[in-house]
Design an enzyme around this catalytic site. Structure first.
Site, PDB file in Angstrom:
ATOM      1  N   GLU A  56     -13.556  29.297  27.326  1.00  0.00           N
ATOM      2  CA  GLU A  56     -12.930  30.613  27.318  1.00  0.00           C
ATOM      3  C   GLU A  56     -12.525  31.049  28.721  1.00  0.00           C
ATOM      4  O   GLU A  56     -11.455  31.631  28.913  1.00  0.00           O
ATOM      5  CB  GLU A  56     -13.887  31.651  26.712  1.00  0.00           C
ATOM      6  CG  GLU A  56     -14.297  31.374  25.268  1.00  0.00           C
ATOM      7  CD  GLU A  56     -15.584  30.590  25.154  1.00  0.00           C
ATOM      8  OE1 GLU A  56     -16.356  30.858  24.216  1.00  0.00           O
ATOM      9  OE2 GLU A  56     -15.822  29.684  26.009  1.00  0.00           O
ATOM     10  N   ALA A 168     -29.656 -18.996  14.636  1.00  0.00           N
ATOM     11  CA  ALA A 168     -31.109 -19.115  14.541  1.00  0.00           C
ATOM     12  C   ALA A 168     -31.761 -19.207  15.911  1.00  0.00           C
ATOM     13  O   ALA A 168     -32.898 -18.760  16.108  1.00  0.00           O
ATOM     14  CB  ALA A 168     -31.472 -20.329  13.693  1.00  0.00           C
ATOM     15  N   SER A 172     -25.700 -15.056  20.340  1.00  0.00           N
ATOM     16  CA  SER A 172     -24.978 -13.982  19.643  1.00  0.00           C
ATOM     17  C   SER A 172     -23.665 -13.590  20.317  1.00  0.00           C
ATOM     18  O   SER A 172     -22.968 -12.701  19.825  1.00  0.00           O
ATOM     19  CB  SER A 172     -25.871 -12.738  19.549  1.00  0.00           C
ATOM     20  OG  SER A 172     -26.209 -12.264  20.832  1.00  0.00           O
ATOM     21  N   ARG A 188     -20.990   4.596  23.442  1.00  0.00           N
ATOM     22  CA  ARG A 188     -21.951   4.772  24.533  1.00  0.00           C
ATOM     23  C   ARG A 188     -21.601   5.992  25.379  1.00  0.00           C
ATOM     24  O   ARG A 188     -22.470   6.782  25.745  1.00  0.00           O
ATOM     25  CB  ARG A 188     -21.972   3.526  25.420  1.00  0.00           C
ATOM     26  CG  ARG A 188     -22.641   2.314  24.803  1.00  0.00           C
ATOM     27  CD  ARG A 188     -22.678   1.161  25.782  1.00  0.00           C
ATOM     28  NE  ARG A 188     -23.324  -0.019  25.218  1.00  0.00           N
ATOM     29  CZ  ARG A 188     -23.508  -1.167  25.872  1.00  0.00           C
ATOM     30  NH1 ARG A 188     -23.078  -1.273  27.126  1.00  0.00           N
ATOM     31  NH2 ARG A 188     -24.114  -2.184  25.288  1.00  0.00           N
ATOM     32  N   PRO A 308     -33.026  -6.527  14.847  1.00  0.00           N
ATOM     33  CA  PRO A 308     -33.231  -6.238  13.425  1.00  0.00           C
ATOM     34  C   PRO A 308     -34.506  -5.472  13.103  1.00  0.00           C
ATOM     35  O   PRO A 308     -34.555  -4.745  12.109  1.00  0.00           O
ATOM     36  CB  PRO A 308     -33.238  -7.628  12.780  1.00  0.00           C
ATOM     37  CG  PRO A 308     -33.551  -8.577  13.889  1.00  0.00           C
ATOM     38  CD  PRO A 308     -32.967  -7.979  15.117  1.00  0.00           C
TER      39      PRO A 308
END
Length: 372
Positions: A56, A168, A172, A188, A308
């Site tokens: 404002e 496994a 990743s 983020r 996980p």
């Protein structure tokens, strides 16, 4: 209450202005304001950073003498108390504004209708509720923190088409493409804190920062984009002092259930880490206590980027307000690691049901946003 097409247009502009503060206003809300006189916008502004003028006041400064007799469109009730800045309701009254149209009431208990009362007592017409849904969407964390004391929890996951997050052996990088990873930078940047588990720290050694090199991808890039607090759930205090997410004084919080040795305490402190103790359960740090602590630290939105086990703890405890899943067009096979390690569900009635709120193509990947 009836609003005209022009009312909608001006408030939509106020919403657009508020979005410019998406990455910078924390812990304050994102607010936009437009001043209109005789059918023309004479001033506009948005809140940019805590401690600096509110939306404002920016709009009033831009309007100058044209604020007298104008209508003020603002996405949140003008404040009525003195905090880091003076009351916006007083500034509106002194400027001679004749009418205020607000999207919603401020949930902060120090305001919560008092700003409207002050305006009406000064003879200013007040209307409330225009584009309230859009206004609330701007500030899910601020609103939730004011109403419940805890922040808004956003859980981010990345997976293959068959629901796997890593091979496994733990490999990743990278399941998703560049566009999806850049999109995560936006998540983020809008977050007060990023929460992860010590397992992720030990396995991947992430920095969990908004990378300066990527600020150009933010919708509203600004050199003052702050780094979120990094929070590690580390019940047995295994985070090494050499971890990448340390090193920024006062910006990393290690949540543990044990006391560090004097040597480790000194090493962690030297790297800017703060260690706090919270109760733990069989599955890890008590998340209720964690969210209460982050709320007391004025965290509005937190982003959970974890493995996980921690992800499952947030989901099974019903602490997730929004789930964002990036799905790559690839298959990793049944031996790859799962998205979450949830408690065994034995009957269809036990399934955890979610609702789609958005599905979008991000580069070659699909971003799915869900709520409970």
């Amino acid at each position: 209450m009836t609003f005209t097409a022009d009312d909608h247009r001006y408030m939509q502009r106020a919403v657009e202005l508020a979005e410019h503060g998406l990455f910078t206003t924390d812990p304050n809300p994102r607010v936009g304001c437009v001043l209109v006189l005789n059918g023309s916008i004479v001033g506009e502004g948005f809140h940019q950073k805590a401690g600096e003028p509110h939306a404002e006041r920016h709009a009033l400064l831009a309007a100058g003498a044209n604020a007298r007799g104008a209508t003020c469109y603002v996405t949140l009730e003008p404040c009525s108390h003195t905090g880091r800045t003076g009351p916006c309701a007083d500034a509106i009254i002194e400027a001679g504004v004749s009418k205020v149209v607000a999207a919603m009431q401020d949930p902060h208990q120090r305001v919560a209708g008092k700003g409207f009362e002050k305006l009406r007592a000064a003879g200013i017409e007040v209307q409330v509720g225009l584009l309230e849904t859009q206004a609330r969407a701007l500030n899910p964390g601020f609103i939730q923190r004011m109403e419940t004391g805890r922040p808004f929890v956003r859980l981010k996951l990345a997976m293959s088409l068959d629901g796997r997050t890593a091979m496994a052996n733990g490999e990743s990088k990278w399941i998703t493409g560049t566009a999806a990873r850049e999109d995560v930078q936006r998540l983020r940047a809008r977050s007060s804190a990023i929460v992860t588990g010590v397992g992720t720290v030990l396995a991947d050694d992430p920095a969990l920062t908004v990378r300066p090199a990527d600020w150009h991808i933010l919708t509203y890039p600004d050199a003052s984009v702050r780094q979120p607090l990094r929070v590690v759930l580390d019940r047995n205090l295994r985070t090494p002092a050499s971890a990448k997410l340390l090193g920024e004084a006062g910006n990393t919080l290690l949540v543990s259930a044990v006391d560090p040795s004097p040597a480790l305490a000194a090493a962690l402190s030297a790297e800017g880490a703060e260690v706090i103790h919270l109760p733990s359960t069989d599955s890890g740090i008590d998340l209720r206590e964690l969210l209460g602590e982050l709320g007391r630290r004025e965290c509005n939105e937190i982003l959970v980027e974890a493995g996980p086990t921690v992800a499952a703890a947030f989901v099974s405890g019903d602490w997730v307000d929004e789930l964002v899943v990036y799905m790559a067009p690839s298959l990793l096979g049944s031996s790859a690691r799962p998205l979450m390690v949830l408690p065994q569900l034995v009957a269809m009635k036990d399934k955890i049901e979610l609702k789609y709120s958005d599905v979008a193509l991000v580069g070659d990947d699909v971003r799915v946003t869900l709520t409970r």
